[in-house]
Scaffold this motif. Structure first.
Motif, PDB file in Angstrom:
ATOM      1  N   SER A 248      32.677  51.126  22.333  1.00  0.00           N
ATOM      2  CA  SER A 248      33.914  50.926  23.077  1.00  0.00           C
ATOM      3  C   SER A 248      34.027  51.942  24.212  1.00  0.00           C
ATOM      4  CB  SER A 248      35.116  51.054  22.142  1.00  0.00           C
ATOM      5  OG  SER A 248      36.324  50.932  22.870  1.00  0.00           O
ATOM      6  N   ARG A 249      33.716  53.193  23.908  1.00  0.00           N
ATOM      7  CA  ARG A 249      33.760  54.244  24.935  1.00  0.00           C
ATOM      8  C   ARG A 249      32.730  53.965  26.032  1.00  0.00           C
ATOM      9  NH1 ARG A 249      30.023  57.667  27.424  1.00  0.00           N
ATOM     10  NH2 ARG A 249      31.120  59.463  28.279  1.00  0.00           N
ATOM     11  N   THR A 250      31.551  53.533  25.633  1.00  0.00           N
ATOM     12  CA  THR A 250      30.487  53.255  26.602  1.00  0.00           C
ATOM     13  C   THR A 250      30.884  52.130  27.549  1.00  0.00           C
ATOM     14  OG1 THR A 250      28.769  53.984  25.055  1.00  0.00           O
ATOM     15  CG2 THR A 250      28.080  52.540  26.855  1.00  0.00           C
ATOM     16  N   VAL A 251      31.417  51.053  26.991  1.00  0.00           N
ATOM     17  CA  VAL A 251      31.802  49.892  27.802  1.00  0.00           C
ATOM     18  C   VAL A 251      32.948  50.245  28.744  1.00  0.00           C
ATOM     19  CG1 VAL A 251      32.772  47.562  27.717  1.00  0.00           C
ATOM     20  CG2 VAL A 251      30.970  48.210  26.128  1.00  0.00           C
ATOM     21  N   MET A 252      33.940  50.975  28.243  1.00  0.00           N
ATOM     22  CA  MET A 252      35.083  51.348  29.076  1.00  0.00           C
ATOM     23  C   MET A 252      34.655  52.267  30.224  1.00  0.00           C
ATOM     24  SD  MET A 252      37.925  49.908  28.227  1.00  0.00           S
ATOM     25  CE  MET A 252      39.165  50.979  28.928  1.00  0.00           C
ATOM     26  N   THR A 253      33.828  53.265  29.905  1.00  0.00           N
ATOM     27  CA  THR A 253      33.387  54.210  30.934  1.00  0.00           C
ATOM     28  C   THR A 253      32.543  53.511  32.000  1.00  0.00           C
ATOM     29  OG1 THR A 253      33.358  55.999  29.301  1.00  0.00           O
ATOM     30  CG2 THR A 253      32.156  56.368  31.348  1.00  0.00           C
ATOM     31  N   SER A 254      31.544  52.756  31.546  1.00  0.00           N
ATOM     32  CA  SER A 254      30.677  52.055  32.498  1.00  0.00           C
ATOM     33  C   SER A 254      31.441  50.985  33.265  1.00  0.00           C
ATOM     34  CB  SER A 254      29.499  51.412  31.749  1.00  0.00           C
ATOM     35  OG  SER A 254      28.735  52.385  31.080  1.00  0.00           O
ATOM     36  N   GLY A 255      32.326  50.282  32.573  1.00  0.00           N
ATOM     37  CA  GLY A 255      33.085  49.206  33.219  1.00  0.00           C
ATOM     38  C   GLY A 255      33.987  49.707  34.325  1.00  0.00           C
ATOM     39  N   THR A 256      34.734  50.777  34.051  1.00  0.00           N
ATOM     40  CA  THR A 256      35.637  51.304  35.079  1.00  0.00           C
ATOM     41  C   THR A 256      34.854  51.903  36.254  1.00  0.00           C
ATOM     42  OG1 THR A 256      35.780  53.354  33.776  1.00  0.00           O
ATOM     43  CG2 THR A 256      37.560  51.759  33.513  1.00  0.00           C
ATOM     44  N   THR A 257      33.724  52.517  35.952  1.00  0.00           N
ATOM     45  CA  THR A 257      32.881  53.058  37.027  1.00  0.00           C
ATOM     46  C   THR A 257      32.343  51.935  37.903  1.00  0.00           C
ATOM     47  OG1 THR A 257      32.210  54.887  35.585  1.00  0.00           O
ATOM     48  CG2 THR A 257      30.884  54.501  37.551  1.00  0.00           C
ATOM     49  N   LEU A 258      31.912  50.852  37.265  1.00  0.00           N
ATOM     50  CA  LEU A 258      31.358  49.723  38.017  1.00  0.00           C
ATOM     51  C   LEU A 258      32.411  49.041  38.886  1.00  0.00           C
ATOM     52  CD1 LEU A 258      28.953  48.082  35.397  1.00  0.00           C
ATOM     53  CD2 LEU A 258      28.325  49.175  37.565  1.00  0.00           C
ATOM     54  N   ILE A 259      33.649  49.009  38.432  1.00  0.00           N
ATOM     55  CA  ILE A 259      34.710  48.399  39.243  1.00  0.00           C
ATOM     56  C   ILE A 259      34.830  49.124  40.581  1.00  0.00           C
ATOM     57  CG2 ILE A 259      37.214  48.086  39.425  1.00  0.00           C
ATOM     58  CD1 ILE A 259      37.235  47.543  36.396  1.00  0.00           C
ATOM     59  N   ALA A 260      34.851  50.458  40.515  1.00  0.00           N
ATOM     60  CA  ALA A 260      34.950  51.251  41.747  1.00  0.00           C
ATOM     61  C   ALA A 260      33.701  51.077  42.606  1.00  0.00           C
ATOM     62  CB  ALA A 260      35.157  52.721  41.400  1.00  0.00           C
ATOM     63  N   LEU A 261      32.536  51.075  41.989  1.00  0.00           N
ATOM     64  CA  LEU A 261      31.287  50.963  42.746  1.00  0.00           C
ATOM     65  C   LEU A 261      31.139  49.596  43.405  1.00  0.00           C
ATOM     66  CD1 LEU A 261      28.809  52.796  40.349  1.00  0.00           C
ATOM     67  CD2 LEU A 261      29.579  53.572  42.592  1.00  0.00           C
ATOM     68  N   ILE A 262      31.512  48.546  42.686  1.00  0.00           N
ATOM     69  CA  ILE A 262      31.404  47.196  43.254  1.00  0.00           C
ATOM     70  C   ILE A 262      32.359  47.039  44.434  1.00  0.00           C
ATOM     71  CG2 ILE A 262      31.834  44.744  42.789  1.00  0.00           C
ATOM     72  CD1 ILE A 262      30.773  45.256  39.943  1.00  0.00           C
ATOM     73  N   ALA A 263      33.553  47.633  44.326  1.00  0.00           N
ATOM     74  CA  ALA A 263      34.489  47.595  45.452  1.00  0.00           C
ATOM     75  C   ALA A 263      33.893  48.288  46.672  1.00  0.00           C
ATOM     76  CB  ALA A 263      35.805  48.266  45.055  1.00  0.00           C
ATOM     77  N   LEU A 264      33.250  49.426  46.460  1.00  0.00           N
ATOM     78  CA  LEU A 264      32.596  50.136  47.571  1.00  0.00           C
ATOM     79  C   LEU A 264      31.399  49.345  48.101  1.00  0.00           C
ATOM     80  CD1 LEU A 264      32.616  53.831  46.288  1.00  0.00           C
ATOM     81  CD2 LEU A 264      33.868  52.921  48.248  1.00  0.00           C
ATOM     82  N   VAL A 266      31.052  46.116  48.197  1.00  0.00           N
ATOM     83  CA  VAL A 266      31.511  44.962  48.968  1.00  0.00           C
ATOM     84  C   VAL A 266      32.244  45.390  50.236  1.00  0.00           C
ATOM     85  CG1 VAL A 266      33.009  42.929  48.921  1.00  0.00           C
ATOM     86  CG2 VAL A 266      31.644  43.517  46.910  1.00  0.00           C
ATOM     87  N   LEU A 267      33.064  46.421  50.139  1.00  0.00           N
ATOM     88  CA  LEU A 267      33.951  46.789  51.246  1.00  0.00           C
ATOM     89  C   LEU A 267      33.551  48.065  51.976  1.00  0.00           C
ATOM     90  CD1 LEU A 267      37.318  46.127  49.351  1.00  0.00           C
ATOM     91  CD2 LEU A 267      36.111  44.553  50.876  1.00  0.00           C
ATOM     92  N   GLY A 268      32.571  48.781  51.467  1.00  0.00           N
ATOM     93  CA  GLY A 268      32.256  50.090  52.017  1.00  0.00           C
ATOM     94  C   GLY A 268      31.513  50.099  53.333  1.00  0.00           C
ATOM     95  N   GLY A 269      30.868  48.990  53.692  1.00  0.00           N
ATOM     96  CA  GLY A 269      30.141  48.950  54.959  1.00  0.00           C
ATOM     97  C   GLY A 269      28.677  49.321  54.813  1.00  0.00           C
ATOM     98  N   ASP A 270      27.939  49.178  55.911  1.00  0.00           N
ATOM     99  CA  ASP A 270      26.491  49.376  55.898  1.00  0.00           C
ATOM    100  C   ASP A 270      26.073  50.820  55.674  1.00  0.00           C
ATOM    101  OD1 ASP A 270      26.082  46.683  56.346  1.00  0.00           O
ATOM    102  OD2 ASP A 270      26.019  46.887  58.526  1.00  0.00           O
ATOM    103  N   VAL A 271      26.894  51.764  56.128  1.00  0.00           N
ATOM    104  CA  VAL A 271      26.503  53.175  56.085  1.00  0.00           C
ATOM    105  C   VAL A 271      26.249  53.650  54.656  1.00  0.00           C
ATOM    106  CG1 VAL A 271      27.217  55.530  56.626  1.00  0.00           C
ATOM    107  CG2 VAL A 271      27.716  53.678  58.236  1.00  0.00           C
TER     108      VAL A 271
END
Length: 324
Positions: A248-264, A266-271
């Motif tokens: 449960s801890r592993t899924v929550m930690t990785s899941g929340t991290t991936l949400i932020a990373l996927i947003a970056l 998609v929206l973070g740009g080429d740089v």
């Protein structure tokens, strides 16, 4: 108030059931990544290939998108454009660094190419001036590659030493295997897709190493507690129990991290896209390796049951087979 649960509180997953596929597949992919790296090689960026940096001063805010679009017709290869803060400049002046890879094996771009770059930028920013031009040759770039390799190896060595002191050498080897797996697969995917590999990716790899080890240590810490608590339980069952209890801890930690990373991503740009992609991939393989790679190494080597005893002559044989 109900809490969000991505996985049930109690799970009973046998992570070793398809070890031939999970662990065996990891071994194959790791070897394939190493072979591809040797046979094809990475698509090194300016940091490692050498190139020229042109400073641009402007009276108007820097628009890196317009700069990049203006330079595309010149077909310069790898071009990096970053806006920087210069404390020595006035508040009305905006500064950017345009980095262009070395052309045709040369240490720096030709004067004609420099003039073409300046003219292209002038078209989209009439107030732009070019106060300095600096070049980085292949020799310096080669030193950067060596330094990057040393940085990664030093980080792995320090982590292994820490794991060895805190747990046992079997756990240290499991952590090493998981770390090598994560680094190799990250480099492998950059080779396959020929993504730009520069110093920012080295930073991403070091972050991946730390993230993966953190996840592995959580599982190992619970395994050590359970080895003391369940002295007669087979090692395979203890490791499975430990992985399930921390799932449960592993899924929550990785899941929340991936949400932020996927947003970056998609929206973070080429740089920052390649950097964020490396981080995203690293979180995925790092989570996978802590469950399916590190534990398999420990299972094969075996460990002692009671950390209150100074040594155990049967470690590595008895308990790997489930004997008490």
């Amino acid at each position: 108030m109900r809490r969000l649960k991505l996985v049930p509180e109690k799970t009973n997953i046998d992570f070793f059931k398809i070890a031939l596929v999970t662990f065996g597949g990891s071994v194959v992919l790791t070897l394939a990544s190493i072979i591809l790296f040797v046979a094809i090689g990475l698509n090194y960026g300016i940091d490692f290939k050498g190139g020229t940096t042109i400073r641009v001063d402007s009276q108007t805010p820097i628009d890196t998108g317009k700069y990049r679009t203006a330079l595309q017709p010149l077909k310069l290869g790898d071009v990096m454009i970053t806006q920087v803060f210069d404390p020595t400049s006035s508040s009305e002046k905006h500064v950017a660094m345009v980095r262009v890879q070395a052309q045709s094996g040369q240490e720096s771009i030709t004067p004609a190419t420099t003039q073409a770059i300046e003219a292209a930028i002038k078209k989209v920013d009439a107030s732009a001036t070019f106060p300095s031009i600096e070049s980085v040759g292949p020799k310096v770039s080669g030193e950067l590659i060596k330094t990057a390799v040393i940085a990664v190896l030093a980080a792995v060595a320090a982590i292994v030493f820490y794991i060895w002191l805190r747990f046992e050498w079997q756990f240290a080897l499991g952590a090493v295997a998981a770390t090598v797996h994560d680094v190799a697969l990250t480099i492998g995917i950059f080779v396959v897709f020929q993504l730009k590999f520069d110093l920012s990716i080295v930073a991403a790899i070091l972050t991946i190493v730390g993230y993966s080890i953190n996840d592995t240590v959580v599982v190992f810490d619970r395994a050590r507690e359970n080895l003391i608590k369940y002295k007669k339980m087979p090692l395979r069952d203890v490791l499975n129990l430990s992985a399930n209890e921390t799932l449960s801890r592993t899924v929550m930690t990785s899941g929340t991290t991936l949400i932020a990373l996927i947003a970056l991503l998609v929206l973070g740009g080429d740089v920052i896209r390649n950097f964020v992609f490396a981080m995203t991939w690293g979180v995925i393989v790092g989570t996978y390796s802590s469950i399916y790679v590190a534990k398999n190494i420990v299972l094969q080597l075996g460990v002692k049951r009671d950390w209150s005893k100074p040594s155990d002559k049967n470690a590595g044989t008895n308990f790997s087979k489930g004997k008490a």
